[in-house]
Motif scaffolding. Structure first.
Motif, PDB file in Angstrom:
ATOM      1  N   HIS A 182      -6.475   3.495  -3.024  1.00 54.99           N
ATOM      2  CA  HIS A 182      -7.805   3.752  -2.954  1.00 54.99           C
ATOM      3  C   HIS A 182      -8.887   2.812  -4.098  1.00 54.99           C
ATOM      4  CE1 HIS A 182     -11.430   4.834  -0.753  1.00 54.99           C
ATOM      5  NE2 HIS A 182     -11.823   5.339  -1.563  1.00 54.99           N
ATOM      6  N   PHE A 183      -8.352   3.377  -5.294  1.00 56.43           N
ATOM      7  CA  PHE A 183      -9.063   3.117  -6.305  1.00 56.43           C
ATOM      8  C   PHE A 183      -8.813   1.447  -6.780  1.00 56.43           C
ATOM      9  CE2 PHE A 183      -9.419   7.539  -7.409  1.00 56.43           C
ATOM     10  CZ  PHE A 183     -10.980   7.790  -6.942  1.00 56.43           C
ATOM     11  N   PHE A 184      -7.685   1.209  -6.562  1.00 56.66           N
ATOM     12  CA  PHE A 184      -7.202  -0.184  -6.834  1.00 56.66           C
ATOM     13  C   PHE A 184      -8.122  -1.215  -5.822  1.00 56.66           C
ATOM     14  CE2 PHE A 184      -4.564  -3.733  -5.626  1.00 56.66           C
ATOM     15  CZ  PHE A 184      -4.478  -4.694  -6.655  1.00 56.66           C
ATOM     16  N   ILE A 185      -8.249  -0.735  -4.550  1.00 57.39           N
ATOM     17  CA  ILE A 185      -8.849  -1.941  -3.809  1.00 57.39           C
ATOM     18  C   ILE A 185     -10.417  -1.573  -3.968  1.00 57.39           C
ATOM     19  CG2 ILE A 185      -9.274  -2.318  -1.253  1.00 57.39           C
ATOM     20  CD1 ILE A 185      -6.640  -1.171  -0.494  1.00 57.39           C
ATOM     21  N   ALA A 186     -10.670  -0.413  -4.398  1.00 55.89           N
ATOM     22  CA  ALA A 186     -12.276  -0.455  -4.598  1.00 55.89           C
ATOM     23  C   ALA A 186     -12.694  -1.168  -5.725  1.00 55.89           C
ATOM     24  CB  ALA A 186     -12.774   1.210  -4.637  1.00 55.89           C
ATOM     25  N   GLY A 187     -11.679  -1.150  -6.745  1.00 54.33           N
ATOM     26  CA  GLY A 187     -12.273  -1.923  -8.047  1.00 54.33           C
ATOM     27  C   GLY A 187     -12.036  -3.766  -7.697  1.00 54.33           C
ATOM     28  N   LEU A 188     -11.465  -4.090  -6.953  1.00 59.85           N
ATOM     29  CA  LEU A 188     -11.393  -5.429  -6.678  1.00 59.85           C
ATOM     30  C   LEU A 188     -12.681  -6.087  -6.519  1.00 59.85           C
ATOM     31  CD1 LEU A 188      -8.280  -5.872  -4.348  1.00 59.85           C
ATOM     32  CD2 LEU A 188      -8.230  -6.181  -6.830  1.00 59.85           C
ATOM     33  N   ASN A 189     -13.010  -7.288  -7.128  1.00 55.73           N
ATOM     34  CA  ASN A 189     -13.923  -7.864  -6.784  1.00 55.73           C
ATOM     35  C   ASN A 189     -13.673  -9.179  -5.669  1.00 55.73           C
ATOM     36  OD1 ASN A 189     -13.040 -10.167  -8.328  1.00 55.73           O
ATOM     37  ND2 ASN A 189     -14.019  -9.378 -10.123  1.00 55.73           N
ATOM     38  N   THR A 190     -14.940  -9.716  -5.052  1.00 59.02           N
ATOM     39  CA  THR A 190     -14.359 -10.775  -4.272  1.00 59.02           C
ATOM     40  C   THR A 190     -13.566 -12.010  -4.901  1.00 59.02           C
ATOM     41  OG1 THR A 190     -16.563 -11.801  -4.637  1.00 59.02           O
ATOM     42  CG2 THR A 190     -16.378 -10.282  -2.790  1.00 59.02           C
TER      43      THR A 190
END
Length: 190
Positions: A182-190
């Motif tokens: 969850h935190f990995f995906i939330a921390g991604l930028n476009t």
């Protein structure tokens, strides 16, 4: 003797050519890979589904806390007719249900031992000290607010090969559970 000399000379010449000859360098060209060719971007449907699977599912303990918008963080304990039951993981929910069935109790007889910490779908935490506080958060819950996908379980660990186009750096990220994903995906930028 002359044939032996020619054969030795030929053998030395072949060996010399082997060491002195040019080797062909292999060049690998990596082209820009589009989403259609296997790259998962933040906007892709698969990433959205992974985010839904990684969201904290508040449904599993509804019979205890009365809300699907959050779950109670382990460990905690409950009292059922003055009998304390420690809850270390989701596996212990069945112990509570078994005790209720065998003792002739009801779900209304479950009393949470405070303080507890509740976890929301984004894994944010709040300390709760009594029933009034818990009921206040439960009353704020909007039906369908929790977008967790609970019909799928991911077998961890997962490896993600990432590429930052701004810094041109490749990286490998390993996630070991839903919270890390969850935190990995939330921390991604476009």
């Amino acid at each position: 003797m002359r044939n032996l000399f020619r054969l030795s000379f030929l053998l030395i010449l072949i060996v010399a050519f082997q060491f002195a000859s040019c080797q062909k360098e292999e060049t690998e060209i990596i082209e820009d890979i589009t989403e259609d060719e296997g790259t998962i971007t933040l906007a892709s449907p698969l990433m959205s589904l992974l985010f839904g699977v990684s969201t904290n599912d508040g449904d599993n303990d509804d019979f205890i806390d009365g809300s699907s918008c959050f779950s109670i963080k382990f460990p905690f304990s409950v009292l059922v007719n003055e009998t304390e039951i420690n809850v270390e993981s989701e596996n212990n929910y069945q112990n509570i249900i078994d005790y209720i069935v065998t003792s002739g109790s009801t779900i209304e007889d479950i009393n949470i031992s405070y303080p507890i910490t509740i976890l929301f779908s984004d894994y944010s935490e709040i300390l709760i000290n009594n029933n009034e506080e818990l009921n206040g958060y439960a009353n704020q819950c909007v039906a369908g607010e929790n977008d967790a996908i609970d019909c799928v379980r991911i077998v961890y660990p997962l490896q993600f090969f990432t590429y930052n186009s701004e810094t041109e750096i490749n990286d490998v990220r390993v996630v070991n559970d839903n919270k890390e994903l969850h935190f990995f995906i939330a921390g991604l930028n476009t």
